[in-house]
Write a protein that holds these residues in place. Structure first.
Motif, PDB file in Angstrom:
ATOM      1  N   LYS A 205      62.616  26.828  25.407  1.00 35.12           N
ATOM      2  CA  LYS A 205      63.119  27.638  26.521  1.00 35.12           C
ATOM      3  C   LYS A 205      62.046  28.506  27.164  1.00 35.12           C
ATOM      4  CE  LYS A 205      65.308  30.682  23.083  1.00 35.12           C
ATOM      5  NZ  LYS A 205      65.541  29.683  21.995  1.00 35.12           N
ATOM      6  N   SER A 206      60.977  28.814  26.404  1.00 33.72           N
ATOM      7  CA  SER A 206      59.918  29.657  26.964  1.00 33.72           C
ATOM      8  C   SER A 206      59.188  28.972  28.122  1.00 33.72           C
ATOM      9  CB  SER A 206      58.912  30.029  25.872  1.00 33.72           C
ATOM     10  OG  SER A 206      58.301  28.866  25.361  1.00 33.72           O
ATOM     11  N   SER A 209      60.975  29.326  33.549  1.00 32.63           N
ATOM     12  CA  SER A 209      60.927  30.676  34.108  1.00 32.63           C
ATOM     13  C   SER A 209      62.220  30.914  34.869  1.00 32.63           C
ATOM     14  CB  SER A 209      59.737  30.832  35.045  1.00 32.63           C
ATOM     15  OG  SER A 209      60.057  30.301  36.305  1.00 32.63           O
ATOM     16  N   SER A 210      62.480  32.168  35.202  1.00 24.60           N
ATOM     17  CA  SER A 210      63.697  32.454  35.959  1.00 24.60           C
ATOM     18  C   SER A 210      63.502  32.065  37.423  1.00 24.60           C
ATOM     19  CB  SER A 210      64.054  33.926  35.842  1.00 24.60           C
ATOM     20  OG  SER A 210      62.903  34.698  36.075  1.00 24.60           O
ATOM     21  N   ASP A 211      62.238  31.997  37.836  1.00 17.31           N
ATOM     22  CA  ASP A 211      61.947  31.661  39.231  1.00 17.31           C
ATOM     23  C   ASP A 211      61.663  30.163  39.362  1.00 17.31           C
ATOM     24  OD1 ASP A 211      61.426  31.864  41.900  1.00 17.31           O
ATOM     25  OD2 ASP A 211      59.351  32.514  41.651  1.00 17.31           O
ATOM     26  N   ILE A 212      62.672  29.398  39.003  1.00 16.11           N
ATOM     27  CA  ILE A 212      62.507  27.960  38.901  1.00 16.11           C
ATOM     28  C   ILE A 212      62.279  27.305  40.263  1.00 16.11           C
ATOM     29  CG2 ILE A 212      64.968  27.384  39.067  1.00 16.11           C
ATOM     30  CD1 ILE A 212      62.921  26.061  36.230  1.00 16.11           C
ATOM     31  N   GLU A 217      56.189  26.367  39.723  1.00 15.75           N
ATOM     32  CA  GLU A 217      57.014  26.246  38.519  1.00 15.75           C
ATOM     33  C   GLU A 217      57.566  24.830  38.404  1.00 15.75           C
ATOM     34  OE1 GLU A 217      57.485  28.257  36.096  1.00 15.75           O
ATOM     35  OE2 GLU A 217      56.267  29.803  37.065  1.00 15.75           O
ATOM     36  N   GLU A 241      69.868  28.500  31.432  1.00 17.73           N
ATOM     37  CA  GLU A 241      70.787  29.635  31.625  1.00 17.73           C
ATOM     38  C   GLU A 241      71.421  29.678  33.003  1.00 17.73           C
ATOM     39  OE1 GLU A 241      68.726  33.195  30.362  1.00 17.73           O
ATOM     40  OE2 GLU A 241      68.877  32.636  28.236  1.00 17.73           O
ATOM     41  N   THR A 242      70.881  28.909  33.958  1.00 18.96           N
ATOM     42  CA  THR A 242      71.459  28.932  35.309  1.00 18.96           C
ATOM     43  C   THR A 242      71.713  27.516  35.824  1.00 18.96           C
ATOM     44  OG1 THR A 242      69.341  28.806  36.504  1.00 18.96           O
ATOM     45  CG2 THR A 242      70.105  31.010  35.834  1.00 18.96           C
ATOM     46  N   GLU A 244      70.942  26.530  38.714  1.00 20.03           N
ATOM     47  CA  GLU A 244      69.720  26.159  39.435  1.00 20.03           C
ATOM     48  C   GLU A 244      68.756  25.415  38.511  1.00 20.03           C
ATOM     49  OE1 GLU A 244      68.060  29.795  40.810  1.00 20.03           O
ATOM     50  OE2 GLU A 244      67.185  28.851  42.597  1.00 20.03           O
ATOM     51  N   GLN A 245      68.565  25.971  37.311  1.00 25.38           N
ATOM     52  CA  GLN A 245      67.680  25.325  36.335  1.00 25.38           C
ATOM     53  C   GLN A 245      68.214  23.944  35.962  1.00 25.38           C
ATOM     54  OE1 GLN A 245      67.799  28.332  33.266  1.00 25.38           O
ATOM     55  NE2 GLN A 245      65.862  29.262  33.921  1.00 25.38           N
ATOM     56  N   TYR A 261      74.108  28.400  30.024  1.00 25.63           N
ATOM     57  CA  TYR A 261      74.760  27.940  31.252  1.00 25.63           C
ATOM     58  C   TYR A 261      75.905  26.973  30.917  1.00 25.63           C
ATOM     59  CZ  TYR A 261      75.636  25.373  35.544  1.00 25.63           C
ATOM     60  OH  TYR A 261      76.248  24.762  36.612  1.00 25.63           O
TER      61      TYR A 261
END
Ligand code: C2E
Ligand code: CA
Ligand code: CA
Ligand code: CA
Length: 281
Positions: A205-206, A209-212, A217, A241-242, A244-245, A261
């Motif tokens: 998971k690392s 990033s949240s800014d996928i 990215e 988790e989202t 989008e990801q 998610y």
């Protein structure tokens, strides 16, 4: 005074598991935890990213401690290794997860490829008895080897030790699925993709990033997935988790994924409900 009280509470719980005294108490309790029925498996759905279909579950152990509450694996796995309690725990996890798979099979019609994914430590992989344990439990529960996937994290010991090779080869010959866990962390080197006889890779998971949405990215993840694909390995991303990801990973050809998610790890009945719901869809 209130702050002080809070601070001491925090200090107590933080230091709790590290203090030598508490650790030795915990160690003694851990020895008895299995026979006292205090270990529990939670299961996290693994989803095919293209179709949203539930393709398997990962079994994650917790310790329902009578006084300390629900302890996470990070709080007791190392201790179990240290005190030599890992072998019985590993056998318990395998036994419990495969018995659960049998029960799910008896309740719902599962896809024949539906797999249960079990974490196995490098020390267990080195244990010559592991192969016999796996074989015995599979046959007791009437489960095909291909429906069990063993996820292995630390390969630091997997060099030059005959028994490692023995377990790997034996497990493979048996037809059990093998996966590299935590790919993308310090525990797992890129060269393992080529040198270890595995079927799949769990991407850590690392790496997400949240800014996928950022192009850099996206290209980074695309390159990693390409690397995994070039070795003909199945790719599973963890820690999604989202939406989008999930959508981006699906678009980039990642086979499957797991993460909050889709669902947090849940006790077995939660998976029952998900399986029944997916039949009604
Ligand atoms: P892991 O194999 O990498 O398992 C994934 C961890 O990520 C789990 O933590 C899971 O609850 C968490 N996770 C899942 N989805 C998300 C998400 O969307 N976001 C975030 N931030 N986290 C997510 P958990 O259950 O605490 O397990 C920690 C580690 O303990 C596991 O990491 C695994 O290495 C080890 N472990 C768990 N069960 C066993 C076991 O039966 N045997 C052994 N040897 N190790 C185990
Ligand atoms: Ca894992
Ligand atoms: Ca991981
Ligand atoms: Ca891990």
């Amino acid at each position: 005074a209130k702050n002080e009280a809070n601070a001491s509470v925090v200090l107590f719980s933080r230091d709790l598991l590290n203090s030598r005294q508490v650790r030795s108490v915990l160690a003694a309790e851990l020895q008895a935890a299995i026979s006292n029925d205090e270990m529990v498996l939670y299961y996290q759905p693994v989803v095919a990213l293209k179709t949203g279909e539930l393709v398997g579950v990962e079994a994650l152990v917790r310790w329902q401690h009578p006084r300390r509450g629900l302890l996470m694996p990070d709080e007791f796995i190392d201790l179990a290794e240290e005190i030599g309690a890992m072998a019985p725990l590993a056998v318990w996890v395998l036994q419990t997860a495969l018995a659960q798979l049998r029960r799910w099979r008896e309740t719902v019609v599962l896809d024949p490829r539906f797999s249960v994914q079990v974490n196995i430590s490098a020390t267990q992989l080195q244990r010559p008895e592991l192969l016999d344990d796996v074989q015995r439990i599979l046959s007791e529960e009437g489960i095909e080897p291909a429906n069990l996937v063993l996820e292995i994290t630390e390969y630091s010991m997997v060099t030059g030790n005959e028994w490692d090779l023995y377990s790997f080869r034996g497990l493979r010959q048996l037809g059990v699925g093998l996966a590299i866990d935590d790919f993308g962390t310090g525990y797992s080197s890129i060269s393992y993709l080529r040198t270890l006889p595995v079927d799949g890779v769990k991407l850590d998971k690392s790496l997400l990033s949240s800014d996928i949405a950022a192009p850099a990215e996206r290209e980074f993840i695309a390159a990693i997935l390409q690397l995994v694909k070039s070795c003909s390995l199945a790719a599973t991303f963890e820690g999604i988790e989202t939406g989008e990801q999930a959508a981006m990973l699906a678009a980039l050809g990642c086979d499957s994924g797991q993460g909050y998610y889709f669902s947090r790890p849940v006790p077995a009945p939660g998976i029952n409900a998900a399986l029944v719901a997916s039949l009604l869809e």
